[in-house]
Design an enzyme around this catalytic site. Structure first.
Site, short mmCIF file in Angstrom:
data_model
loop_
_atom_site.label_atom_id
_atom_site.label_comp_id
_atom_site.label_asym_id
_atom_site.label_seq_id
_atom_site.Cartn_x
_atom_site.Cartn_y
_atom_site.Cartn_z
N LYS A 88 -1.73 -5.71 -6.64
CA LYS A 88 -1.09 -4.95 -5.87
C LYS A 88 -1.02 -4.07 -4.57
CE LYS A 88 2.20 -1.78 -6.15
NZ LYS A 88 3.09 -1.90 -4.25
N PHE B 289 11.69 -15.26 -1.92
CA PHE B 289 10.75 -15.87 -3.09
C PHE B 289 10.94 -17.41 -2.86
CE2 PHE B 289 11.22 -12.43 -5.04
CZ PHE B 289 10.04 -11.74 -5.58
N ARG C 157 -1.43 3.55 11.21
CA ARG C 157 -2.68 4.41 11.41
C ARG C 157 -2.19 3.76 12.88
NH1 ARG C 157 -7.56 3.59 8.18
NH2 ARG C 157 -6.41 6.08 7.04
N ASN D 173 -4.84 -11.29 -5.87
CA ASN D 173 -3.56 -10.89 -7.43
C ASN D 173 -3.17 -9.90 -7.54
OD1 ASN D 173 -3.54 -13.78 -7.37
ND2 ASN D 173 -5.05 -13.76 -9.24
N TRP E 180 11.03 -19.50 -5.06
CA TRP E 180 12.01 -20.42 -6.10
C TRP E 180 13.56 -19.89 -5.53
CZ3 TRP E 180 8.67 -17.23 -7.22
CH2 TRP E 180 9.50 -15.63 -7.82
N LYS F 240 -1.67 -4.79 -1.17
CA LYS F 240 -1.52 -5.94 0.53
C LYS F 240 -1.23 -5.43 1.14
CE LYS F 240 -1.31 -9.71 -2.31
NZ LYS F 240 -1.48 -9.28 -4.12
N THR F 241 0.30 -6.22 1.31
CA THR F 241 1.64 -5.07 2.24
C THR F 241 1.41 -4.27 1.93
OG1 THR F 241 3.36 -7.55 1.78
CG2 THR F 241 4.22 -5.24 2.51
N THR F 242 1.21 -3.37 1.01
CA THR F 242 1.10 -1.68 1.42
C THR F 242 -0.37 -0.86 2.53
OG1 THR F 242 2.12 -1.57 -0.78
CG2 THR F 242 1.23 0.51 -0.11
N GLU G 111 2.16 -12.15 3.85
CA GLU G 111 2.45 -13.06 3.29
C GLU G 111 1.80 -14.42 3.32
OE1 GLU G 111 6.06 -12.13 1.40
OE2 GLU G 111 4.69 -10.96 -0.12
#
Length: 181
Positions: free
Chosen positions: A18, A71, A30, A16, A73, A20-22, A107
């Site tokens: 911040k 998103f 790399r 949960n 929604w 993951k994508t970063t 994601e």
């Protein structure tokens, strides 16, 4: 630049917090620095927007494809289902082709975990796990997103869980350009 003896790993960045994508973008940077052929598929982000990571990775020659609608929604379930139905075969084909050294499925864990509408018929968990297990031996595969399925984690060589200890969202600060997008 393929090393024939190299064993491609499967990595999962979940949780949960911040990053993951970063972190995945860091792996792409790399790998590109070593002249690896890298492709990144984003399963939630929409091609209707431009993202900071997209601009940077393009400069490094990293292919990036937004497959999503934004998103869950913001669009109808059918729009999201259609995006997944069209997107997953593209990612699967790229993985199994062996044409890339590193493939990032950004994601995808979020997409697999959608429970507000059916997704298994357009993004079958069984097929994702099978693709992980059948990927060419030199391919490094990275899957990001919250709520990684246990079967995806079981198929991985590395699972990193990002968990927040403190976040400025909790103080009412919105997403920050250059940090979140």
């Amino acid at each position: 630049m393929r090393e024939e003896s190299r064993h491609g790993m499967t990595l999962v960045f979940t949780g949960n917090g911040k990053g993951k994508t970063t972190s995945a973008v860091g792996v792409a940077v790399r790998a590109a620095g070593h002249n690896y052929k890298v492709k990144m598929f984003q399963f939630i982000k929409s091609p209707e927007r431009t993202y900071g990571e997209q601009k940077s990775l393009e400069k490094l020659g990293v292919e990036m494809v937004q497959l999503g609608r934004g998103f869950t929604w913001t669009k109808t379930p059918e729009e999201h289902r259609e995006a997944l139905r069209k997107g997953w075969p593209l990612a699967k084909q790229a993985i199994l082709s062996g044409d890339y050294d590193v493939i990032i499925l950004d994601e995808i864990n979020n997409a697999l975990a959608i429970d507000s509408f059916p997704v298994n018929d357009v993004l079958p968990l069984e097929e994702v796990v099978e693709t992980i297990n059948k990927k060419p031996s030199h391919v490094h595969l990275l899957l990001t997103g919250r709520d990684a399925h246990e079967r995806v984690k079981d198929a991985a060589d590395l699972v990193s869980v990002m968990e927040p200890e403190k976040h400025y969202y909790d103080e009412g600060h919105p997403a920050i350009k250059g940090i979140e997008f």
